[in-house]
Design a protein around this motif. Structure first.
Motif, mmCIF file in Angstrom:
data_model
loop_
_atom_site.group_PDB
_atom_site.id
_atom_site.type_symbol
_atom_site.label_atom_id
_atom_site.label_comp_id
_atom_site.label_asym_id
_atom_site.label_seq_id
_atom_site.Cartn_x
_atom_site.Cartn_y
_atom_site.Cartn_z
ATOM 1 N N VAL A 13 0.862 -1.116 -0.120
ATOM 2 C CA VAL A 13 -0.071 0.075 0.040
ATOM 3 C C VAL A 13 0.987 1.289 0.157
ATOM 4 O O VAL A 13 1.931 0.977 0.068
ATOM 5 N N ASN A 14 0.339 2.445 -0.215
ATOM 6 C CA ASN A 14 0.966 3.791 0.037
ATOM 7 C C ASN A 14 1.582 3.663 1.390
ATOM 8 O O ASN A 14 0.978 3.725 2.410
ATOM 9 N N PHE A 15 2.884 4.242 1.406
ATOM 10 C CA PHE A 15 3.759 4.302 2.538
ATOM 11 C C PHE A 15 2.997 5.387 3.424
ATOM 12 O O PHE A 15 3.255 5.172 4.732
ATOM 13 N N ASP A 16 2.135 6.463 3.049
ATOM 14 C CA ASP A 16 1.483 7.161 3.790
ATOM 15 C C ASP A 16 0.209 7.193 4.597
ATOM 16 O O ASP A 16 -0.517 7.945 5.101
ATOM 17 N N ASN A 17 -0.239 5.927 4.252
ATOM 18 C CA ASN A 17 -1.598 5.708 4.696
ATOM 19 C C ASN A 17 -1.714 5.529 6.070
ATOM 20 O O ASN A 17 -0.698 5.438 6.814
ATOM 21 N N ASN A 18 -3.048 5.760 6.519
ATOM 22 C CA ASN A 18 -3.197 5.887 8.184
ATOM 23 C C ASN A 18 -4.055 4.702 8.639
ATOM 24 O O ASN A 18 -4.757 4.820 9.537
ATOM 25 N N ASN A 19 -3.752 3.479 8.080
ATOM 26 C CA ASN A 19 -4.407 2.367 8.586
ATOM 27 C C ASN A 19 -6.117 2.266 8.750
ATOM 28 O O ASN A 19 -6.686 1.922 9.570
ATOM 29 N N THR A 20 -6.696 2.956 7.636
ATOM 30 C CA THR A 20 -7.939 3.137 7.632
ATOM 31 C C THR A 20 -8.457 2.501 6.242
ATOM 32 O O THR A 20 -7.572 2.419 5.253
ATOM 33 N N TYR A 21 -9.692 2.310 6.166
ATOM 34 C CA TYR A 21 -10.269 1.790 4.647
ATOM 35 C C TYR A 21 -10.486 2.919 3.665
ATOM 36 O O TYR A 21 -10.570 2.502 2.525
ATOM 37 N N GLU A 22 -10.227 4.414 3.888
ATOM 38 C CA GLU A 22 -10.128 5.332 3.186
ATOM 39 C C GLU A 22 -8.721 5.400 2.922
ATOM 40 O O GLU A 22 -7.660 6.301 3.171
ATOM 41 N N MET A 23 -8.214 4.937 1.780
ATOM 42 C CA MET A 23 -6.685 4.641 1.457
ATOM 43 C C MET A 23 -6.284 5.656 0.455
ATOM 44 O O MET A 23 -6.963 5.703 -0.449
ATOM 45 N N LEU A 24 -4.898 6.091 0.562
ATOM 46 C CA LEU A 24 -4.422 6.864 -0.184
ATOM 47 C C LEU A 24 -3.904 6.147 -1.471
ATOM 48 O O LEU A 24 -3.691 4.828 -1.361
ATOM 49 N N PRO A 25 -4.062 6.507 -2.555
ATOM 50 C CA PRO A 25 -3.938 5.653 -3.897
ATOM 51 C C PRO A 25 -2.304 5.440 -4.034
ATOM 52 O O PRO A 25 -1.694 6.090 -3.681
ATOM 53 N N ILE A 26 -2.079 4.366 -4.528
ATOM 54 C CA ILE A 26 -0.648 3.789 -4.909
ATOM 55 C C ILE A 26 -0.854 3.372 -6.533
ATOM 56 O O ILE A 26 -1.637 2.708 -7.028
ATOM 57 N N GLY A 27 0.301 3.821 -7.118
ATOM 58 C CA GLY A 27 0.372 3.541 -8.432
ATOM 59 C C GLY A 27 0.806 2.112 -8.811
ATOM 60 O O GLY A 27 1.674 1.664 -7.784
ATOM 61 N N TRP A 28 0.203 1.364 -9.626
ATOM 62 C CA TRP A 28 0.546 -0.053 -10.091
ATOM 63 C C TRP A 28 0.938 -0.206 -11.342
ATOM 64 O O TRP A 28 0.573 0.515 -12.317
ATOM 65 N N SER A 29 1.660 -1.180 -11.627
ATOM 66 C CA SER A 29 2.093 -1.643 -13.177
ATOM 67 C C SER A 29 1.900 -2.929 -13.392
ATOM 68 O O SER A 29 2.131 -3.766 -12.530
ATOM 69 N N ASP A 30 1.789 -3.276 -14.849
ATOM 70 C CA ASP A 30 1.828 -4.611 -14.829
ATOM 71 C C ASP A 30 3.145 -5.411 -14.769
ATOM 72 O O ASP A 30 3.247 -6.566 -14.552
ATOM 73 N N SER A 31 4.178 -4.562 -14.961
ATOM 74 C CA SER A 31 5.513 -5.330 -14.714
ATOM 75 C C SER A 31 5.605 -5.540 -13.098
ATOM 76 O O SER A 31 6.287 -6.416 -12.718
ATOM 77 N N LEU A 32 5.272 -4.623 -12.484
ATOM 78 C CA LEU A 32 5.082 -4.818 -10.877
ATOM 79 C C LEU A 32 4.175 -6.221 -10.406
ATOM 80 O O LEU A 32 4.849 -7.001 -9.591
ATOM 81 N N ILE A 33 3.422 -6.069 -11.140
ATOM 82 C CA ILE A 33 2.249 -7.371 -11.011
ATOM 83 C C ILE A 33 3.099 -8.580 -11.169
ATOM 84 O O ILE A 33 3.180 -9.671 -10.457
ATOM 85 N N ARG A 34 4.040 -8.741 -12.240
ATOM 86 C CA ARG A 34 4.546 -9.939 -12.952
ATOM 87 C C ARG A 34 5.570 -10.200 -12.079
ATOM 88 O O ARG A 34 5.907 -11.592 -11.806
ATOM 89 N N VAL A 35 6.509 -9.218 -11.439
ATOM 90 C CA VAL A 35 7.353 -9.361 -10.533
ATOM 91 C C VAL A 35 6.777 -10.145 -9.119
ATOM 92 O O VAL A 35 7.539 -11.170 -8.650
ATOM 93 N N LEU A 36 5.762 -9.796 -8.813
ATOM 94 C CA LEU A 36 5.090 -10.248 -7.524
ATOM 95 C C LEU A 36 4.627 -11.524 -7.814
ATOM 96 O O LEU A 36 4.797 -12.653 -6.771
ATOM 97 N N GLN A 37 3.940 -11.825 -8.758
ATOM 98 C CA GLN A 37 3.322 -13.368 -9.133
ATOM 99 C C GLN A 37 4.550 -14.217 -9.475
ATOM 100 O O GLN A 37 4.455 -15.302 -9.384
ATOM 101 N N SER A 38 5.816 -13.805 -9.781
ATOM 102 C CA SER A 38 6.828 -14.941 -10.289
ATOM 103 C C SER A 38 7.426 -15.449 -9.149
ATOM 104 O O SER A 38 8.114 -16.310 -9.063
ATOM 105 N N PHE A 39 7.276 -14.994 -7.809
ATOM 106 C CA PHE A 39 7.736 -15.646 -6.442
ATOM 107 C C PHE A 39 7.261 -16.952 -6.533
ATOM 108 O O PHE A 39 5.878 -17.110 -6.435
ATOM 109 N N GLU A 40 7.850 -17.810 -5.848
ATOM 110 C CA GLU A 40 7.688 -19.194 -6.006
ATOM 111 C C GLU A 40 6.409 -19.559 -5.086
ATOM 112 O O GLU A 40 5.558 -20.399 -5.566
#
Length: 407
Positions: free
Chosen positions: A69-96
């Motif tokens: 999540v966004n590093f500046d979030n305040n632990n609520t469900y009203e969350m600050l947005p964070i940018g994501w990319s297809d390349s980041l998702i692929r990196v995370l999905q590549s873990f065993e």
């Protein structure tokens, strides 16, 4: 001969009942104690491991095992947005041990019907496995104005499939959206079932006027809870010192950190397991000691004869330790069979119920944790053999001259 102790122990163990009628009740009691103790320990491990895994997976179904999540979030469900990319998702999905990685979207609001209202959290997701498995009525959302609600929330708001629902979101201005209930799910986790409405990402992105590559965070599901911290470390190193297009940093948190009170409660179950196993080992140990003492006293003339023929104390001790080990082995084998059979019966029939409002599940869950079951059997056998050394010491104090006169 090298196997003479085993030969004598087997002859004593398999002797005819009439020849050993004096010890039969004691042996049966000792065997019954071992069987009961082993059965209780096997069932305890199956229930506790199954309960912890089931509740943890239910909780993770709403918030994932790991969130980025966004590093500046305040632990609520009203969350600050964070940018994501297809390349980041692929990196995370590549873990065993990662089963899935996808962006998620949350927005707190109020659900209102003509007769009732309820504070809710709208969650937009593209990972439907969990809610698909728990869908009890209707279908999953496919459009931005379609949602699924829990059975508990549907009952509170008197909703049925195809009914409309108004959602109010408070910010700089109050925004009202009309949605349609297309499905009803049931997980049994009351505090989450009362809160979450599930829909598509498009609903939140349009409501918040976010871009297509902005989200509340990225949710990551692991294949097994035992791999949680391993994957968390990999995700941390993949996102540390990395920023999105707007300069926002990434923050990694796991399901235990998101729900500390639930996992602190689950950790208390480990102490219950330790206490139960220690009590069962104590009961089985007492039965083993008393049973071996009776076996030794019943065979006191044999002990005297063997010693008179030149047998050492160690030789005679090994005979009775092996005889008692056969008894322990039989008790453990039967206890394992009964324990596993009871676990299998519960897993297939859900015969023993639970109050879902208190325990998050409506039946006692079972998990065949083979590693822990093997460790339990190995540990029980080693402890039982060590316990045998205590009563076996009596043999050292038996004098052949006195024994020959014993009746």
């Amino acid at each position: 001969m090298p196997n003479s102790t085993s030969f004598i122990a087997q002859r004593l163990y398999f002797a005819q009942p009439s020849a050993r009628s004096a010890v039969r009740p004691a042996v049966r009691v000792a065997l019954l104690g071992i069987i009961i103790g082993m059965t209780v320990m096997v069932v305890t491990i199956g229930v506790v491991v199954g309960f912890k895994q089931t509740v943890a997976n239910k909780v993770a179904g709403f918030g994932a095992h790991i969130q980025v999540v966004n590093f500046d979030n305040n632990n609520t469900y009203e969350m600050l947005p964070i940018g994501w990319s297809d390349s980041l998702i692929r990196v995370l999905q590549s873990f065993e041990h990662v089963k899935a990685a996808a962006p998620f979207y949350t927005k707190p609001g109020i659900a209102k019907t003509s007769d009732a209202f309820q504070g809710v959290v709208f969650k937009g997701t593209t990972y439907w496995d969990y809610f698909g498995d728990n869908l009890s009525e209707g279908v999953l959302p496919s459009a931005s104005n379609e949602i699924i609600v829990s059975r508990r929330l549907a009952d509170k708001l008197q909703l049925n499939v195809t009914d409309p629902l108004f959602l109010y979101f408070v910010g700089e201005e109050v925004k009202v959206r009309k949605v349609r209930v297309v499905g009803i799910y049931h997980t049994g986790v009351g505090e989450f079932d009362d809160t979450f409405i599930i829909g598509t990402p498009a609903f939140v992105t349009r409501l918040n006027q976010w871009s297509d590559h902005q989200a509340s965070g990225i949710e990551i599901m692991v294949d097994d809870l035992t791999n949680l911290h391993t994957v968390e470390d990999e995700v941390y190193y993949a996102t540390a010192n990395r920023f999105d297009a707007d300069g926002n940093g990434y923050f990694v948190q796991n399901v235990e950190q998101l729900n500390p009170q639930i996992f602190a409660w689950l950790d208390l179950l480990d102490m219950n397991v330790v206490v139960i196993i220690l009590l069962m080992l104590a009961v089985a140990g007492f039965n083993i000691i008393s049973g071996l003492i009776i076996l030794i006293l019943d065979s006191v003339q044999l002990i005297g004869t063997l010693k008179a023929l030149g047998a050492t104390n160690g030789f005679v001790k090994r005979i009775f330790i092996k005889q008692a080990a056969m008894l322990i082995g039989k008790g453990m084998l039967i206890g394992n069979a009964i324990g596993l059979a009871l676990c299998g019966l519960q897993q297939l029939t859900h015969l023993v119920p639970l109050d879902a409002t208190t325990y998050y599940v409506d039946y006692v869950p079972i998990s065949f944790a083979w590693f822990w079951l093997v460790m339990l059997n190995v540990g029980t056998l080693l402890i039982s053999v060590l316990i045998l050394l205590l009563p076996a010491a009596i043999i050292s104090h038996i004098s052949p001259a006195q024994v020959m006169k014993f009746e």
